[in-house]
Design a protein around this motif. Structure first.
Motif, short mmCIF file in Angstrom:
data_model
loop_
_atom_site.label_atom_id
_atom_site.label_comp_id
_atom_site.label_asym_id
_atom_site.label_seq_id
_atom_site.Cartn_x
_atom_site.Cartn_y
_atom_site.Cartn_z
N SER A 73 0.83 -1.20 0.00
CA SER A 73 0.00 0.00 0.00
C SER A 73 0.86 1.25 0.00
O SER A 73 1.97 1.24 0.52
N THR A 76 -1.19 5.73 3.87
CA THR A 76 -2.58 6.09 4.12
C THR A 76 -2.76 6.23 5.62
O THR A 76 -1.89 5.86 6.41
N VAL A 120 -4.69 -1.97 -1.23
CA VAL A 120 -5.72 -0.98 -1.61
C VAL A 120 -6.25 -1.35 -2.98
O VAL A 120 -5.56 -1.99 -3.77
N SER A 121 -7.49 -0.94 -3.28
CA SER A 121 -8.13 -1.39 -4.52
C SER A 121 -7.34 -1.04 -5.79
O SER A 121 -7.32 -1.84 -6.74
N CYS A 139 -7.90 -1.80 2.22
CA CYS A 139 -8.06 -0.68 3.16
C CYS A 139 -9.22 0.23 2.77
O CYS A 139 -9.67 1.04 3.58
N ASP A 140 -9.70 0.10 1.51
CA ASP A 140 -10.85 0.88 1.08
C ASP A 140 -12.02 -0.08 0.84
O ASP A 140 -12.40 -0.78 1.74
N GLN A 141 -12.54 -0.12 -0.35
CA GLN A 141 -13.64 -1.04 -0.68
C GLN A 141 -13.41 -1.62 -2.06
O GLN A 141 -13.01 -0.89 -2.98
N SER A 147 -12.96 -5.90 3.74
CA SER A 147 -12.30 -4.62 4.00
C SER A 147 -11.74 -4.56 5.42
O SER A 147 -12.22 -5.27 6.32
N SER A 149 -12.20 -2.06 7.29
CA SER A 149 -13.27 -1.50 8.12
C SER A 149 -14.18 -2.61 8.67
O SER A 149 -14.68 -2.51 9.79
#
Length: 514
Positions: A73, A76, A120-121, A139-141, A147, A149
């Protein structure tokens, strides 16, 4: 043998999360992480909470003590959270270069025996092309991927892990070392905790510092000197995913950044680029350079333009990474010096030809011993033994020298020395001369060859905008400033000098063009 002028520091018997984030919750609403683009802020209390919840989520997902988790990544707000959560769960983190190709990624995942990957995407195309079969979190979607989250929402109890900080491998960055292909560098919790405490003595972060984080966290410089040292002292990290000059300058101004930890190419931009004048950088107290040698004249030019101190230090991945640093607040730092040895650190200078110890003012290969020396290279006992000798001295592969005041200088890589008619020519010395020419925006020097096959200094030059510089001009300029045997004897003009993410010149890429 040379020792640090600083008294030894105590090295806590703690893991990295315990040492770096032990006081985070008590710092409450103080900012810990700031997105340099959007201003989004993570407080210390929330950072502590996220690390605790993610460690529980990762353990619930199957991460066990001793497992390896890879992070692929850019910088971030979640990178420090993932790093510390994995360590808190007892795992080892291997950090992957954000520029890695699918082949690079596959090789590192295989060699490190990684069991999980966090990315990350925008990087998923390379993850897919690497054909990895391990679980991947984003880390995002991204559709089809769990994820971070989601893991943060875990209600499971946080894992309680018992490990020995002196022997448990915390992080596994990959480095080519002094020779060869990239190898996993085994750094223990104690290695990093020791270096955080050692480097704090000269660098001296405070809780009101705001530190720009453009150096990648996947690189040991960014991992230790930025992420872990700043958070251990209660400062705020202003995070950008990559270096873009306008974005960098904008973040420095908007967030009143007090410290910029950078590599020499950024110092060059700060000293020479016209757009710097468009930004209010009055809050900037120190520009600190590492990862590659910084010329004294360039440092002075940058300091004069910005009205702040410009300092440098030295280290390498295998040393966690810092061994030398010019002290913060010093009235005057010597041009070109990397400063004194850190506390708890010993050094020797060994003659390259004879292997005998050199004295003050004499050059030779720099050897280091101290608590920051790596455990070794993963799965490579022979290469470990070739780098760390039986007495614990790590052979850096760098040519160094110390003066009578205990200030050190790095002259060049031993293996990069150009042998011209029996004389040793350090490329870094010629690069420093070239960069002082107003018509040169950037430069690198490697060993080329003449018509007889003998090594010669070959310069690659990026001309400044509007410059009408010729190869003859470059050769003449250098010849008037160095000893005759050090003269540049061939010049190639290029659009850019290839460099790693940490700012090191990729000389192998230049050699491939000859």
């Amino acid at each position: 043998m040379f020792r640090s002028p600083f008294p030894d520091v105590a090295v806590p018997d703690a893991t990295i999360p315990q040492h770096v984030l032990g006081g985070a919750a008590a710092r409450g609403d103080a900012p810990a992480l700031i997105d340099g683009r959007t201003g989004q802020t993570v407080t210390y209390a929330h950072l502590a909470y996220q690390v605790e919840r993610l460690s529980a989520g990762l353990a619930e997902a199957g991460l066990r003590p001793g497992d390896v988790l890879a992070i692929f990544s850019p910088n971030t707000l979640l990178y420090p959270v993932v790093f510390h959560a994995a360590l808190a769960a007892g795992a080892t983190v291997t950090t992957v270069n954000a520029l890695a190709t699918p082949t690079d990624l596959a090789s590192q995942l295989h060699d490190s025996k990684a069991r999980f990957l966090v990315t990350v995407s925008p990087f998923l195309d390379r993850v897919t092309a690497s054909q990895t079969q391990i679980p991947v979190f984003v880390c995002d979607q991204a559709e089809g991927y769990r994820s971070v989250s989601e893991l943060l929402a875990s209600t499971a109890p946080a894992p309680v892990v018992d490990l020995d900080p002196a022997t448990a491998v915390a992080t596994l960055p990959y480095s080519s070392g002094t020779t060869g292909v990239a190898k996993g560098v085994m750094l223990t919790h104690r290695n990093i905790v020791a270096n955080v405490e050692q480097a704090q003595v000269p660098i001296s972060y405070a809780d009101d510092d705001r530190v720009i984080a453009i150096l990648p966290f996947f690189h040991i410089y960014g991992l230790t000197v930025l992420m872990n040292m700043v958070l251990a002292r209660g400062g705020a990290l202003v995070i950008l995913p990559r270096f873009d000059l306008a974005e960098f300058l904008g973040a420095l101004a908007a967030h009143k950044v007090t410290r910029a930890m950078v590599a020499p190419p950024v110092v060059l931009a700060l000293a020479k680029h016209p757009s710097v004048a468009d930004y209010d950088l009055s809050a900037l107290d120190v520009v600190f350079s590492g990862a590659a040698p910084l010329d004294g004249d360039l440092a002075a030019a940058c300091a004069a333009r910005l009205g702040c101190a410009v300092q440098q230090g030295y280290g390498m991945t295998e040393l966690s990474p810092v061994t030398h640093a010019q002290p913060y607040g010093a009235q005057q730092n010597k041009a070109g010096s990397i400063g004194p040895l850190l506390p708890n650190t010993e050094a020797r200078v060994v003659d390259v030809a004879t292997g005998t110890d050199a004295g003050v003012g004499e050059s030779g290969e720099l050897l280091i011993r101290g608590p920051q020396v790596m455990l070794g290279y993963l799965g490579r006992p022979d290469e470990t033994a070739a780098t760390i000798d039986a007495d614990g001295w790590l052979h850096t592969g760098d040519l160094g020298m110390v003066d009578a005041d205990g200030d050190w200088y790095i002259l060049d890589r031993v293996k990069e020395l150009i042998k011209y008619k029996g004389y040793q020519v350090p490329p870094a010395e010629l690069e420093a001369v070239l960069l002082n020419h107003p018509g040169i925006a950037d430069a690198a020097v490697i060993a080329g060859h003449d018509a007889d096959g003998e090594e010669i200094p070959h310069a690659f030059v990026v001309a400044a905008t509007g410059s009408a510089l010729t190869a003859s001009d470059v050769i003449e300029y250098v010849s008037g400033r160095v000893a005759p045997y050090k003269k540049v004897r061939a010049v190639t003009f290029v659009d850019a000098i290839p460099k790693s993410a940490s700012g090191k010149i990729l000389r192998k890429d230049l050699r491939a063009t000859l």
